[in-house]
Scaffold this active site. Structure first.
Site, PDB file in Angstrom:
ATOM      1  N   ALA A 110      -5.088   5.576   4.917  1.00 30.83           N
ATOM      2  CA  ALA A 110      -4.812   6.865   4.286  1.00 30.83           C
ATOM      3  C   ALA A 110      -5.009   6.708   2.790  1.00 30.83           C
ATOM      4  O   ALA A 110      -4.907   5.605   2.245  1.00 30.83           O
ATOM      5  CB  ALA A 110      -3.379   7.279   4.576  1.00 30.83           C
ATOM      6  N   GLY A 169      -4.360   3.573   8.450  1.00 29.93           N
ATOM      7  CA  GLY A 169      -4.875   4.703   9.213  1.00 29.93           C
ATOM      8  C   GLY A 169      -6.290   4.470   9.711  1.00 29.93           C
ATOM      9  O   GLY A 169      -6.691   5.038  10.728  1.00 29.93           O
ATOM     10  N   GLU A 189      -5.860   2.670  12.824  1.00 31.53           N
ATOM     11  CA  GLU A 189      -5.260   3.593  13.806  1.00 31.53           C
ATOM     12  C   GLU A 189      -6.308   4.547  14.378  1.00 31.53           C
ATOM     13  O   GLU A 189      -6.334   4.821  15.580  1.00 31.53           O
ATOM     14  CB  GLU A 189      -4.107   4.358  13.146  1.00 31.53           C
ATOM     15  CG  GLU A 189      -2.915   3.448  12.868  1.00 31.53           C
ATOM     16  CD  GLU A 189      -1.818   4.084  12.039  1.00 31.53           C
ATOM     17  OE1 GLU A 189      -2.138   4.739  11.027  1.00 31.53           O
ATOM     18  OE2 GLU A 189      -0.638   3.941  12.408  1.00 31.53           O
ATOM     19  N   GLU A 246       0.634  -1.565   5.935  1.00 34.65           N
ATOM     20  CA  GLU A 246       1.519  -0.576   5.315  1.00 34.65           C
ATOM     21  C   GLU A 246       2.795  -1.187   4.774  1.00 34.65           C
ATOM     22  O   GLU A 246       3.394  -0.686   3.829  1.00 34.65           O
ATOM     23  CB  GLU A 246       1.873   0.530   6.333  1.00 34.65           C
ATOM     24  CG  GLU A 246       0.715   1.453   6.701  1.00 34.65           C
ATOM     25  CD  GLU A 246      -0.108   0.977   7.879  1.00 34.65           C
ATOM     26  OE1 GLU A 246      -0.076  -0.237   8.204  1.00 34.65           O
ATOM     27  OE2 GLU A 246      -0.806   1.813   8.475  1.00 34.65           O
TER      28      GLU A 246
HETATM   29  N1  DAK Z   1      -6.324   4.734  -0.706  1.00 33.14           N
HETATM   30  C1  DAK Z   1      -6.881   5.126  -1.874  1.00 33.14           C
HETATM   31  N2  DAK Z   1      -7.818   4.394  -2.534  1.00 33.14           N
HETATM   32  C2  DAK Z   1      -8.192   3.229  -1.984  1.00 33.14           C
HETATM   33  C3  DAK Z   1      -7.653   2.751  -0.767  1.00 33.14           C
HETATM   34  C4  DAK Z   1      -6.668   3.576  -0.104  1.00 33.14           C
HETATM   35  N3  DAK Z   1      -6.137   3.257   1.092  1.00 33.14           N
HETATM   36  N4  DAK Z   1      -8.212   1.560  -0.493  1.00 33.14           N
HETATM   37  C5  DAK Z   1      -9.079   1.310  -1.472  1.00 33.14           C
HETATM   38  N5  DAK Z   1      -9.077   2.302  -2.379  1.00 33.14           N
HETATM   39  C6  DAK Z   1      -9.857   2.432  -3.610  1.00 33.14           C
HETATM   40  C7  DAK Z   1      -9.301   1.528  -4.699  1.00 33.14           C
HETATM   41  O1  DAK Z   1      -8.226   2.152  -5.359  1.00 33.14           O
HETATM   42  C8  DAK Z   1     -10.527   1.359  -5.570  1.00 33.14           C
HETATM   43  O2  DAK Z   1     -10.681   2.533  -6.348  1.00 33.14           O
HETATM   44  P1  DAK Z   1     -10.910   2.446  -7.956  1.00 33.14           P
HETATM   45  O3  DAK Z   1      -9.793   1.626  -8.453  1.00 33.14           O
HETATM   46  O4  DAK Z   1     -12.252   1.747  -8.062  1.00 33.14           O
HETATM   47  O5  DAK Z   1     -10.930   3.870  -8.381  1.00 33.14           O
HETATM   48  C9  DAK Z   1     -11.684   1.342  -4.569  1.00 33.14           C
HETATM   49  O6  DAK Z   1     -11.179   1.948  -3.384  1.00 33.14           O
HETATM   50  C10 DAK Z   1     -12.120  -0.075  -4.215  1.00 33.14           C
HETATM   51  O7  DAK Z   1     -10.980  -0.797  -3.806  1.00 33.14           O
HETATM   52  P2  DAK Z   1     -10.621  -2.247  -4.377  1.00 33.14           P
HETATM   53  O8  DAK Z   1     -11.064  -2.382  -5.794  1.00 33.14           O
HETATM   54  O9  DAK Z   1      -9.180  -2.487  -4.066  1.00 33.14           O
HETATM   55  O10 DAK Z   1     -11.573  -3.144  -3.463  1.00 33.14           O
HETATM   56  P3  DAK Z   1     -11.349  -4.645  -2.998  1.00 33.14           P
HETATM   57  O11 DAK Z   1     -12.616  -5.031  -2.331  1.00 33.14           O
HETATM   58  O12 DAK Z   1     -10.840  -5.481  -4.114  1.00 33.14           O
HETATM   59  O13 DAK Z   1     -10.167  -4.585  -1.906  1.00 33.14           O
HETATM   60  C11 DAK Z   1      -9.034  -3.663   0.046  1.00 33.14           C
HETATM   61  C12 DAK Z   1     -10.381  -3.928  -0.698  1.00 33.14           C
HETATM   62  C13 DAK Z   1      -9.349  -2.814   1.253  1.00 33.14           C
HETATM   63  C14 DAK Z   1      -8.459  -5.019   0.517  1.00 33.14           C
HETATM   64  C15 DAK Z   1      -8.033  -2.977  -0.925  1.00 33.14           C
HETATM   65  O14 DAK Z   1      -8.690  -1.842  -1.470  1.00 33.14           O
HETATM   66  C16 DAK Z   1      -6.791  -2.521  -0.226  1.00 33.14           C
HETATM   67  O15 DAK Z   1      -5.886  -3.317   0.043  1.00 33.14           O
HETATM   68  N6  DAK Z   1      -6.720  -1.198   0.038  1.00 33.14           N
HETATM   69  C17 DAK Z   1      -5.503  -0.593   0.600  1.00 33.14           C
HETATM   70  C18 DAK Z   1      -5.379  -0.899   2.055  1.00 33.14           C
HETATM   71  C19 DAK Z   1      -4.102  -0.305   2.641  1.00 33.14           C
HETATM   72  O16 DAK Z   1      -3.006  -0.615   2.196  1.00 33.14           O
HETATM   73  N7  DAK Z   1      -4.240   0.564   3.602  1.00 33.14           N
HETATM   74  C20 DAK Z   1      -3.127   1.255   4.219  1.00 33.14           C
HETATM   75  C21 DAK Z   1      -2.950   2.594   3.515  1.00 33.14           C
HETATM   76  S1  DAK Z   1      -1.501   3.462   4.066  1.00 33.14           S
HETATM   77  C22 DAK Z   1       1.041   9.284   8.250  1.00 33.14           C
HETATM   78  C23 DAK Z   1       0.497   8.461   9.187  1.00 33.14           C
HETATM   79  C24 DAK Z   1      -0.243   7.362   8.800  1.00 33.14           C
HETATM   80  C25 DAK Z   1      -0.438   7.098   7.446  1.00 33.14           C
HETATM   81  C26 DAK Z   1       0.085   7.943   6.501  1.00 33.14           C
HETATM   82  C27 DAK Z   1       0.834   9.030   6.896  1.00 33.14           C
HETATM   83  N8  DAK Z   1       1.843  10.415   8.642  1.00 33.14           N
HETATM   84  C28 DAK Z   1       2.010  10.715  10.080  1.00 33.14           C
HETATM   85  C29 DAK Z   1       2.413  11.270   7.725  1.00 33.14           C
HETATM   86  C30 DAK Z   1      -1.235   5.936   7.064  1.00 33.14           C
HETATM   87  C31 DAK Z   1      -0.979   5.241   5.967  1.00 33.14           C
HETATM   88  C32 DAK Z   1      -1.953   4.249   5.478  1.00 33.14           C
HETATM   89  O17 DAK Z   1      -3.037   4.057   5.988  1.00 33.14           O
END
Ligand code: DAK
Length: 258
Positions: free
Chosen positions: A65, A109, A112, A132
């Site tokens: 997400a 997500g 998922e 998460e």
């Molecule tokens: N959201 C927003 N931006 C993201 C992102 C994300 N999940 N993942 C990456 N980006 C963006 C980064 O901010 C960066 O943007 P700039 O800084 O250049 O503007 C760009 O993508 C490149 O990312 P990185 O510079 O971090 O790239 P790396 O290769 O160094 O790292 C990475 C890649 C995938 C390991 C890292 O980006 C990372 O850890 N990303 C986050 C992964 C994560 O935590 N995912 C889980 C998100 S929470 C719900 C149900 C479900 C959900 C929500 C609500 N309800 C029923 C209400 C789900 C929640 C989730 O998925």
């Protein structure tokens, strides 16, 4: 129809939906989420389409997400406007066969949504994870449930509690993905599987999918009962007659979805 966050292409009974927010690693923002649900709703009634491929880029299927959209949400903000619950579930509710072709990151997500598809074909650079917990939350779109059913309690606990990623080889060994191929062969492999499915009888493929999915919701006896009834019902279709006639006449069947 043109989408801002998706590329949608059709070829020989197969529709490929490519998530397309490369700068954000295909983070699933509200706009993408709603466009995906809209695209799937259209495909549901598109008679020319017998199978869908959901994919991303070589670097990311989807990194989860969009955290930037999520960070300031309140409980009621999530509850009243449950965009993810409403629209991501469109993937799980989609009635035609849908394959996830995953390269790179499938996190949160993203993982998922891949698990909501019928099966996952992974490029050898794929990385699956439910990180998460690193953000102070837990999976919220089926991750704790679908991952556990796919890989078992121990690995699901390990991934959701430590936030570690699982590579493609481990994902195949654990039953999360059906096959792993070199990443540059991913789309060709997914397309070949999708075309094979699209050339079968669509109602029979849909009933097969429905029956397998029923196994997650019922006892074994109820599931077998459901399977038997649908199997018997298939003898009311022209496609059953065609499939079996083609076999005995040693020719390729021509299914008409009737
Ligand atoms: N959201 C927003 N931006 C993201 C992102 C994300 N999940 N993942 C990456 N980006 C963006 C980064 O901010 C960066 O943007 P700039 O800084 O250049 O503007 C760009 O993508 C490149 O990312 P990185 O510079 O971090 O790239 P790396 O290769 O160094 O790292 C990475 C890649 C995938 C390991 C890292 O980006 C990372 O850890 N990303 C986050 C992964 C994560 O935590 N995912 C889980 C998100 S929470 C719900 C149900 C479900 C959900 C929500 C609500 N309800 C029923 C209400 C789900 C929640 C989730 O998925």
């Amino acid at each position: 129809m043109a989408y801002k966050t998706l590329e949608v292409t059709k070829d020989g009974g197969v529709c490929t939906i490519k998530l397309n927010r490369p700068k954000a690693l295909n983070a699933l923002c509200n706009e993408l989420t709603m466009e995906l649900a809209e695209a799937l709703a259209k495909l549901e009634t598109d008679d020319a389409i017998g199978c869908v491929i959901l994919t991303g880029s070589d670097k990311a299927f989807a990194a989860g997400a969009d955290i930037k959209e999520l960070q300031d949400k309140t409980f009621l903000g999530q509850y009243d406007h449950d965009v993810f619950g409403l629209y991501w579930e469109a993937v799980a509710r989609f009635r035609k066969p849908i394959i996830a072709a995953v390269a790179g990151y499938a996190l949160g997500g993203g993982c998922e949504i891949a698990m909501m598809c019928d099966f996952i074909i992974a490029g050898d650079n794929a990385k699956f994870g439910q990180p998460e917990i690193n953000l102070g939350v837990m999976p919220g779109a089926g991750g704790t449930q679908r991952l556990t059913r796919a890989v078992g309690k121990s690995k699901a606990m390990d991934m959701c509690l430590t936030g570690r990623m699982m590579g493609a080889e481990e994902a195949e060994r654990s039953g999360l993905v059906s096959r792993v191929v070199p990443v540059d062969e991913l789309m060709e492999t997914a397309m070949s599987a999708a075309k094979k499915i699209a050339h079968q009888s669509l109602p029979i493929a849909m009933m097969t999918k429905e029956t397998i999915n029923t196994s997650f919701e019922t006892t074994l006896a109820q599931g077998i009962h459901f399977e038997r009834r649908l199997f018997q019902a298939m003898f009311a279709t022209n496609d059953q007659k065609e499939g079996m006639s083609a076999f005995t006449e040693k020719r390729t069947p021509h299914f008409t979805n009737k």
